[in-house]
Write a protein that holds these residues in place. Structure first.
Motif, PDB file in Angstrom:
ATOM      1  N   LYS A   1       0.179   9.943   5.821  1.00  0.00           N
ATOM      2  CA  LYS A   1      -1.209   9.594   6.154  1.00  0.00           C
ATOM      3  C   LYS A   1      -1.458   8.093   5.970  1.00  0.00           C
ATOM      4  CE  LYS A   1      -3.424  14.013   5.009  1.00  0.00           C
ATOM      5  NZ  LYS A   1      -4.415  14.694   4.136  1.00  0.00           N
ATOM      6  N   LYS A   2      -0.990   7.570   4.860  1.00  0.00           N
ATOM      7  CA  LYS A   2      -1.188   6.145   4.589  1.00  0.00           C
ATOM      8  C   LYS A   2      -0.467   5.284   5.618  1.00  0.00           C
ATOM      9  CE  LYS A   2      -2.956   4.217   1.663  1.00  0.00           C
ATOM     10  NZ  LYS A   2      -4.256   3.496   1.579  1.00  0.00           N
TER      11      LYS A   2
ATOM     12  N   GLU B   1       0.831  -1.210   0.000  1.00  0.00           N
ATOM     13  CA  GLU B   1       0.000   0.000   0.000  1.00  0.00           C
ATOM     14  C   GLU B   1       0.865   1.259   0.000  1.00  0.00           C
ATOM     15  OE1 GLU B   1      -3.435   0.266   2.439  1.00  0.00           O
ATOM     16  OE2 GLU B   1      -3.642  -1.889   2.670  1.00  0.00           O
ATOM     17  N   ILE B   2       1.968   1.215   0.725  1.00  0.00           N
ATOM     18  CA  ILE B   2       2.872   2.358   0.737  1.00  0.00           C
ATOM     19  C   ILE B   2       3.486   2.560  -0.642  1.00  0.00           C
ATOM     20  CG2 ILE B   2       5.050   3.249   1.662  1.00  0.00           C
ATOM     21  CD1 ILE B   2       2.768   3.438   3.643  1.00  0.00           C
TER      22      ILE B   2
ATOM     23  N   ASP C   1       1.065  12.465   1.627  1.00  0.00           N
ATOM     24  CA  ASP C   1       0.177  11.323   1.343  1.00  0.00           C
ATOM     25  C   ASP C   1       0.700  10.038   1.975  1.00  0.00           C
ATOM     26  OD1 ASP C   1      -1.446  12.993  -0.116  1.00  0.00           O
ATOM     27  OD2 ASP C   1      -0.674  12.379  -2.077  1.00  0.00           O
ATOM     28  N   VAL C   2       2.019   9.816   1.916  1.00  0.00           N
ATOM     29  CA  VAL C   2       2.557   8.560   2.434  1.00  0.00           C
ATOM     30  C   VAL C   2       2.532   8.543   3.956  1.00  0.00           C
ATOM     31  CG1 VAL C   2       5.037   9.112   2.636  1.00  0.00           C
ATOM     32  CG2 VAL C   2       4.322   6.812   1.975  1.00  0.00           C
TER      33      VAL C   2
ATOM     34  N   HIS D   1      -2.370   5.131   8.785  1.00  0.00           N
ATOM     35  CA  HIS D   1      -3.596   4.352   8.607  1.00  0.00           C
ATOM     36  C   HIS D   1      -3.329   2.848   8.641  1.00  0.00           C
ATOM     37  CE1 HIS D   1      -7.545   3.188   7.133  1.00  0.00           C
ATOM     38  NE2 HIS D   1      -6.958   2.507   6.157  1.00  0.00           N
ATOM     39  N   VAL D   2      -2.290   2.404   7.950  1.00  0.00           N
ATOM     40  CA  VAL D   2      -2.058   0.959   7.835  1.00  0.00           C
ATOM     41  C   VAL D   2      -1.320   0.377   9.045  1.00  0.00           C
ATOM     42  CG1 VAL D   2      -2.093   0.985   5.315  1.00  0.00           C
ATOM     43  CG2 VAL D   2       0.085   1.294   6.508  1.00  0.00           C
TER      44      VAL D   2
ATOM     45  N   VAL E   1       1.238   4.381  -3.083  1.00  0.00           N
ATOM     46  CA  VAL E   1       1.205   5.827  -2.872  1.00  0.00           C
ATOM     47  C   VAL E   1       2.462   6.478  -3.440  1.00  0.00           C
ATOM     48  CG1 VAL E   1       1.175   7.662  -1.136  1.00  0.00           C
ATOM     49  CG2 VAL E   1      -0.252   5.630  -0.831  1.00  0.00           C
TER      50      VAL E   1
END
Length: 371
Positions: free
Chosen positions: A34-35, A14-15, A31-32, A38-39, A18
């Motif tokens: 935030k991701k 997922e990283i 963006d990364v 989240h993960v 992004v």
């Protein structure tokens, strides 16, 4: 944060998605971050980008507590903190548990805001091969320790970020090089065509004025000559603006500023007053950049001497240091790509390149280029 390998692979996937979409550094980092939160289930993260001169900036942040966010994130911009000190010393080479955040300690001492329970964080260098880009810091309220598996995962994520930063940086350099090449081409075209036509028009008007005694004709030719001279002046200014990025205020000023950026003391001597053709000025600028960078990296000294002499026939440029030097015999091939690149630039302009160096006695680069 899960320790299951399949879960870790999913996080990395997922990283990576992004990062692969990113084309602008700050947006990509935000963006990364935030991701990543989240993960992983962690709550707070921020990224410092560190420049070659070790200045840094807060490039991305997510969920920073009020104590660290106040006054436009002023507590995050102070020079001294444990993770940054270790990075600057070169000892932050892997993901590390920072026992307690000095920035948080400082705001707690002066009771300047709520930290929302955040006291500790992990610090991970952003690396791509031998290149370093900055630090990823990440934590959660009341989390005081990261397990080995967690740090290993964060290292993998940081490596992905470092690789993406290198990709974007290289892409930006390629775009800048293309832009500079186009600027140079346009400047050459203007100089070789329009500039020469205006010069010819100026001469023709002057000759026409001298060939007649009619007052109105003389006035007309004078007006044409004045217009041509004004256009030549404007064209000269335009060509100057199209010089390679960094040379807008002159080559010597550019080299002085570049040395300052490298924390080098540079002693400069300039003789002669002839303006250099743009292609020669750019070549010397690039050679000077490479030479100064080599002094910073390899000489063991922080001082350099630069001499520039310009006459009607040639330009002579030399740059030297009194550092450790290296063994070099002139008949042998040059020992580095950087030195060979300098020589190639000089050869392309029908000039002469000399490198002299010996152990313990420093290095001197000298070039002479015909004008």
């Amino acid at each position: 944060m899960s320790k299951v390998s399949e879960s870790e692979l999913l996080i990395l996937k997922e990283i990576a998605e992004v990062l692969n979409e990113g084309t602008e550094i700050d947006t990509m980092l935000q963006d990364v971050v935030k991701k990543l939160l989240h993960v992983t289930g962690l709550k707070v993260a921020w990224v410092f980008l560190v420049h070659h001169d070790m200045s840094f900036r807060l490039a991305a942040k997510e969920n920073l507590p009020p104590a660290l966010s106040k006054d436009d994130y002023a507590p995050m911009c102070t020079e001294h903190c444990w993770c940054m000190n270790r990075y600057k010393k070169g000892t932050l080479n892997r993901a590390s548990n920072i026992i307690q955040c000095k920035r948080i300690e400082d705001v707690l001492k002066i009771k300047s805001g709520d930290t929302k329970g955040l006291t500790h964080h992990a610090s991970v260098p952003l690396l791509a091969g031998n290149e370093r880009f900055g630090i990823l810091n990440i934590g959660s309220p009341d989390k005081t320790h990261f397990e080995v598996e967690e740090l290993a995962l964060l290292e993998s994520v940081a490596f992905q970020i470092g690789t993406a930063l290198k990709r974007i940086t290289l892409s930006q350099k390629e775009q800048e090089n293309a832009r500079i090449s186009e600027r140079n081409r346009l400047a050459r075209d203007l100089h070789d065509s329009v500039n020469q036509l205006l010069f010819s028009l100026n001469l023709t008007a002057r000759a026409g004025r001298e060939l007649t005694s009619d007052g109105r004709v003389i006035e007309t030719f004078t007006y044409i000559q004045d217009l041509a001279q004004e256009a030549l002046a404007e064209m000269k200014a335009l060509i100057w603006q199209l010089k390679p990025s960094g040379l807008e205020h002159g080559m010597v000023s550019a080299l002085k500023e570049y040395a300052r950026m490298l924390d080098l003391v540079i002693n400069i001597e300039v003789t002669g007053m002839v303006e250099l053709p743009s292609k020669i000025e750019e070549a010397i600028w690039r050679i000077g950049q490479e030479a100064l960078a080599n002094i910073r990296k390899h000489s063991g000294q922080n001082e350099a001497c630069l001499h520039l002499h310009v006459s009607n026939r040639e330009v002579i440029f030399s740059i030297s240091d009194k550092g450790c030097g290296f063994e070099y015999i002139e008949k042998n091939d040059l020992p580095s790509i950087g030195l060979r690149s300098m020589r190639n630039r000089v050869n392309a302009l029908n000039g002469r390149f000399q490198c002299s160096s010996s152990l313990g006695k420093g290095t001197t680069i000298r070039v002479s280029i015909p004008i």
